[in-house]
Design a protein around this motif. Structure first.
Motif, PDB file in Angstrom:
ATOM      1  N   GLU A 177       1.166  13.041  -9.833  1.00  0.00           N
ATOM      2  CA  GLU A 177       1.975  13.601 -10.935  1.00  0.00           C
ATOM      3  C   GLU A 177       2.074  12.637 -12.116  1.00  0.00           C
ATOM      4  OE1 GLU A 177       5.285  15.537  -7.875  1.00  0.00           O
ATOM      5  OE2 GLU A 177       5.934  14.039  -9.335  1.00  0.00           O
ATOM      6  N   ASN A 178       2.009  11.334 -11.799  1.00  0.00           N
ATOM      7  CA  ASN A 178       2.218  10.315 -12.835  1.00  0.00           C
ATOM      8  C   ASN A 178       0.943   9.611 -13.283  1.00  0.00           C
ATOM      9  OD1 ASN A 178       5.366   9.881 -13.212  1.00  0.00           O
ATOM     10  ND2 ASN A 178       4.994  10.369 -11.068  1.00  0.00           N
ATOM     11  N   ASN A 179      -0.211  10.169 -12.884  1.00  0.00           N
ATOM     12  CA  ASN A 179      -1.516   9.568 -13.245  1.00  0.00           C
ATOM     13  C   ASN A 179      -1.610   8.099 -12.857  1.00  0.00           C
ATOM     14  OD1 ASN A 179      -2.881  11.748 -14.388  1.00  0.00           O
ATOM     15  ND2 ASN A 179      -1.620  11.549 -16.251  1.00  0.00           N
ATOM     16  N   MET A 180      -1.163   7.788 -11.675  1.00  0.00           N
ATOM     17  CA  MET A 180      -1.196   6.391 -11.228  1.00  0.00           C
ATOM     18  C   MET A 180      -2.220   6.220 -10.107  1.00  0.00           C
ATOM     19  SD  MET A 180       2.905   5.774 -11.322  1.00  0.00           S
ATOM     20  CE  MET A 180       3.017   4.056 -10.940  1.00  0.00           C
ATOM     21  N   TYR A 181      -2.692   4.989  -9.945  1.00  0.00           N
ATOM     22  CA  TYR A 181      -3.656   4.705  -8.877  1.00  0.00           C
ATOM     23  C   TYR A 181      -2.965   4.027  -7.696  1.00  0.00           C
ATOM     24  CZ  TYR A 181      -3.825  -0.130 -10.730  1.00  0.00           C
ATOM     25  OH  TYR A 181      -3.512  -1.407 -11.144  1.00  0.00           O
ATOM     26  N   ILE A 182      -3.705   3.908  -6.579  1.00  0.00           N
ATOM     27  CA  ILE A 182      -3.144   3.219  -5.411  1.00  0.00           C
ATOM     28  C   ILE A 182      -4.121   2.159  -4.904  1.00  0.00           C
ATOM     29  CG2 ILE A 182      -3.949   4.979  -3.748  1.00  0.00           C
ATOM     30  CD1 ILE A 182      -1.163   4.403  -2.265  1.00  0.00           C
ATOM     31  N   ILE A 183      -3.560   1.018  -4.526  1.00  0.00           N
ATOM     32  CA  ILE A 183      -4.363  -0.038  -3.897  1.00  0.00           C
ATOM     33  C   ILE A 183      -3.901  -0.147  -2.448  1.00  0.00           C
ATOM     34  CG2 ILE A 183      -4.945  -2.505  -3.876  1.00  0.00           C
ATOM     35  CD1 ILE A 183      -5.620  -1.866  -6.602  1.00  0.00           C
ATOM     36  N   ASP A 184      -4.839  -0.064  -1.525  1.00  0.00           N
ATOM     37  CA  ASP A 184      -4.499  -0.242  -0.118  1.00  0.00           C
ATOM     38  C   ASP A 184      -4.552  -1.733   0.198  1.00  0.00           C
ATOM     39  OD1 ASP A 184      -4.124  -0.169   2.574  1.00  0.00           O
ATOM     40  OD2 ASP A 184      -5.692   1.325   2.993  1.00  0.00           O
ATOM     41  N   SER A 185      -3.380  -2.310   0.479  1.00  0.00           N
ATOM     42  CA  SER A 185      -3.336  -3.737   0.817  1.00  0.00           C
ATOM     43  C   SER A 185      -3.987  -3.985   2.177  1.00  0.00           C
ATOM     44  CB  SER A 185      -1.895  -4.251   0.843  1.00  0.00           C
ATOM     45  OG  SER A 185      -1.213  -3.898  -0.326  1.00  0.00           O
ATOM     46  N   LYS A 186      -4.236  -2.917   2.926  1.00  0.00           N
ATOM     47  CA  LYS A 186      -4.927  -2.983   4.228  1.00  0.00           C
ATOM     48  C   LYS A 186      -4.179  -3.881   5.197  1.00  0.00           C
ATOM     49  CE  LYS A 186      -8.601  -0.438   4.764  1.00  0.00           C
ATOM     50  NZ  LYS A 186      -8.890   0.240   6.008  1.00  0.00           N
ATOM     51  N   THR A 187      -2.904  -3.537   5.427  1.00  0.00           N
ATOM     52  CA  THR A 187      -2.156  -4.281   6.447  1.00  0.00           C
ATOM     53  C   THR A 187      -2.391  -3.653   7.825  1.00  0.00           C
ATOM     54  OG1 THR A 187      -0.195  -2.986   5.861  1.00  0.00           O
ATOM     55  CG2 THR A 187      -0.370  -5.169   4.886  1.00  0.00           C
ATOM     56  N   SER A 188      -3.076  -2.488   7.819  1.00  0.00           N
ATOM     57  CA  SER A 188      -3.500  -1.887   9.089  1.00  0.00           C
ATOM     58  C   SER A 188      -4.938  -1.409   8.946  1.00  0.00           C
ATOM     59  CB  SER A 188      -2.619  -0.686   9.439  1.00  0.00           C
ATOM     60  OG  SER A 188      -3.270   0.114  10.416  1.00  0.00           O
ATOM     61  N   ILE A 189      -5.741  -1.643   9.998  1.00  0.00           N
ATOM     62  CA  ILE A 189      -7.130  -1.158   9.916  1.00  0.00           C
ATOM     63  C   ILE A 189      -7.162   0.370  10.084  1.00  0.00           C
ATOM     64  CG2 ILE A 189      -8.465  -3.228  10.551  1.00  0.00           C
ATOM     65  CD1 ILE A 189      -8.427  -1.999  13.473  1.00  0.00           C
ATOM     66  N   LYS A 190      -6.028   0.943  10.559  1.00  0.00           N
ATOM     67  CA  LYS A 190      -5.981   2.402  10.747  1.00  0.00           C
ATOM     68  C   LYS A 190      -5.335   3.101   9.546  1.00  0.00           C
ATOM     69  CE  LYS A 190      -4.741   1.883  15.433  1.00  0.00           C
ATOM     70  NZ  LYS A 190      -3.736   2.342  16.384  1.00  0.00           N
ATOM     71  N   SER A 191      -5.226   2.398   8.434  1.00  0.00           N
ATOM     72  CA  SER A 191      -4.600   2.986   7.240  1.00  0.00           C
ATOM     73  C   SER A 191      -5.335   4.250   6.796  1.00  0.00           C
ATOM     74  CB  SER A 191      -4.635   1.960   6.095  1.00  0.00           C
ATOM     75  OG  SER A 191      -4.383   2.615   4.872  1.00  0.00           O
ATOM     76  N   VAL A 192      -4.540   5.263   6.404  1.00  0.00           N
ATOM     77  CA  VAL A 192      -5.140   6.533   5.947  1.00  0.00           C
ATOM     78  C   VAL A 192      -5.095   6.654   4.424  1.00  0.00           C
ATOM     79  CG1 VAL A 192      -4.627   7.768   8.085  1.00  0.00           C
ATOM     80  CG2 VAL A 192      -2.931   7.763   6.230  1.00  0.00           C
ATOM     81  N   ILE A 193      -4.704   5.580   3.744  1.00  0.00           N
ATOM     82  CA  ILE A 193      -4.505   5.652   2.285  1.00  0.00           C
ATOM     83  C   ILE A 193      -5.743   6.200   1.574  1.00  0.00           C
ATOM     84  CG2 ILE A 193      -4.217   4.249   0.186  1.00  0.00           C
ATOM     85  CD1 ILE A 193      -2.154   2.591   1.635  1.00  0.00           C
ATOM     86  N   LYS A 194      -6.918   5.660   1.929  1.00  0.00           N
ATOM     87  CA  LYS A 194      -8.121   6.048   1.201  1.00  0.00           C
ATOM     88  C   LYS A 194      -8.411   7.551   1.332  1.00  0.00           C
ATOM     89  CE  LYS A 194     -12.756   4.398   0.221  1.00  0.00           C
ATOM     90  NZ  LYS A 194     -13.841   3.517   0.648  1.00  0.00           N
ATOM     91  N   GLU A 195      -8.342   8.045   2.559  1.00  0.00           N
ATOM     92  CA  GLU A 195      -8.679   9.472   2.723  1.00  0.00           C
ATOM     93  C   GLU A 195      -7.630  10.393   2.090  1.00  0.00           C
ATOM     94  OE1 GLU A 195      -8.614   8.812   7.347  1.00  0.00           O
ATOM     95  OE2 GLU A 195      -8.142  10.926   6.986  1.00  0.00           O
ATOM     96  N   VAL A 196      -6.346  10.016   2.189  1.00  0.00           N
ATOM     97  CA  VAL A 196      -5.306  10.859   1.579  1.00  0.00           C
ATOM     98  C   VAL A 196      -5.446  10.831   0.045  1.00  0.00           C
ATOM     99  CG1 VAL A 196      -2.817  11.228   1.299  1.00  0.00           C
ATOM    100  CG2 VAL A 196      -3.723  10.543   3.524  1.00  0.00           C
ATOM    101  N   ALA A 197      -5.705   9.637  -0.509  1.00  0.00           N
ATOM    102  CA  ALA A 197      -5.869   9.524  -1.970  1.00  0.00           C
ATOM    103  C   ALA A 197      -7.067  10.357  -2.436  1.00  0.00           C
ATOM    104  CB  ALA A 197      -6.043   8.073  -2.364  1.00  0.00           C
ATOM    105  N   ASN A 198      -8.146  10.310  -1.669  1.00  0.00           N
ATOM    106  CA  ASN A 198      -9.329  11.108  -2.023  1.00  0.00           C
ATOM    107  C   ASN A 198      -8.998  12.597  -2.018  1.00  0.00           C
ATOM    108  OD1 ASN A 198     -11.037   8.956  -2.489  1.00  0.00           O
ATOM    109  ND2 ASN A 198     -11.801   8.897  -0.385  1.00  0.00           N
ATOM    110  N   GLU A 199      -8.191  13.011  -1.031  1.00  0.00           N
ATOM    111  CA  GLU A 199      -7.766  14.410  -0.947  1.00  0.00           C
ATOM    112  C   GLU A 199      -7.030  14.851  -2.219  1.00  0.00           C
ATOM    113  OE1 GLU A 199      -4.995  15.868   2.288  1.00  0.00           O
ATOM    114  OE2 GLU A 199      -6.518  14.734   3.438  1.00  0.00           O
ATOM    115  N   TYR A 200      -6.174  13.956  -2.713  1.00  0.00           N
ATOM    116  CA  TYR A 200      -5.364  14.276  -3.908  1.00  0.00           C
ATOM    117  C   TYR A 200      -6.083  13.950  -5.221  1.00  0.00           C
ATOM    118  CZ  TYR A 200      -1.083  15.252  -1.264  1.00  0.00           C
ATOM    119  OH  TYR A 200      -0.140  15.810  -0.438  1.00  0.00           O
TER     120      TYR A 200
END
Ligand SMILES: [Zn+2]
Length: 278
Positions: A177-200
């Motif tokens: 909504e705010n045209n912002m990006y996300i950086i995954d600090s990768k504190t877990s190897i099972k992080s889903v940030i990348k796939e969820v961000a790609n979805e959105y």
């Protein structure tokens, strides 16, 4: 009389050889001159031309807004940094404004639930699995309002929260909504940030390296050298360092002493948002 005339007339064959000979000499002279020019030009190129850039590096510095350790010295570094500022703290606004005024990029350093650790580390408004999706969205919106100049977000801790698609979906939908990006600090190897961000369709990039897991100047420099190599290999790389007890002045010193060497490798320091531009 006839004999004299015969001497002056050059036989056709010899004339042909002479023409070929002169032509060859001319070509050789011209080629040598061209080669000399090329060498001068190359010399000039090596000495005066700017270094060709082969890779981009973004250095993200976490934990602003919290404690003072090395904050001002970090912001005085002569390369663009991406400053991850924790929301809802005493120094949040001050650090965000200061970082922006010194030409650095500002992002939100959002506290998120880890698998292990004291819940107090998250502060009052940390993102935990106990919160409803609407509550998570509301806290994310509040954080955006609380950190002036923020153009993106990364996670503080969050080994548990970043594995949860519901939690990350809530946060990332607000970033969208705010045209912002996300950086995954990768504190877990099972992080889903990348796939969820790609979805959105939200720009996302993962940390390549932590600089100050060991708070030791030679170790941090070794990590910086590694960062340069990754940038050359993959065209872009992201490092995370810290102000405060985890890094602070030692990290500042290490970065400062490595700037020239890394640039010499053909690497350019950029803000994180510049990594999304190809
Ligand atoms: Zn942090």
């Amino acid at each position: 009389m006839n004999k004299k005339i015969k001497i002056l007339i050059i036989p056709k064959k010899i004339l042909l050889y002479l023409i070929i000979g002169f032509s060859l000499i001319l070509v050789l002279v011209l080629f040598n001159r061209y080669r000399a020019n090329m060498m001068v030009w190359k010399h000039r190129e090596n000495n005066n031309a700017p270094i060709k850039e082969y890779g981009n590096v973004a250095i993200i510095i976490d934990d602003f807004g919290n404690v003072e350790g090395g904050t001002l010295e970090m912001l005085d570094l002569k390369i663009p940094l991406t400053c991850a500022i924790m929301p809802f703290l005493k120094k949040t606004e001050e650090h965000a404004i200061l970082a922006n005024s010194k030409g650095h990029e500002v992002i939100i350093h959002m506290p998120m639930e880890p698998h292990k650790g004291d819940p107090k580390w998250l502060g009052e408004k940390g993102i935990t699995s106990k919160l409803s999706t609407e509550e998570i969205k509301a806290i994310t919106r509040e954080a955006i309002a609380d950190v002036p100049h923020a153009v993106g977000l990364n996670n503080h801790m969050g080994s548990k929260a970043t594995e949860d698609p519901r939690i990350m979906g809530a946060i990332i939908s607000v970033l969208k909504e705010n045209n912002m990006y996300i950086i995954d600090s990768k504190t877990s190897i099972k992080s889903v940030i990348k796939e969820v961000a790609n979805e959105y369709g939200v720009p996302v990039i993962e940390r390549s390296i932590f600089l100050d897991n060991e708070k030791n100047i030679s170790e941090i420099k070794r990590q910086l050298n590694e960062l340069g190599k990754i940038a050359i290999q993959k065209k872009k790389a992201v490092a995370i360092g810290h102000v405060g007890p985890e890094g602070g002045l030692v990290t500042v010193k290490a970065i400062n002493e490595m700037i020239q060497q890394i640039e010499g490798m053909g690497v350019k320091f950029v803000k994180a948002s510049e990594l999304f531009i190809n």
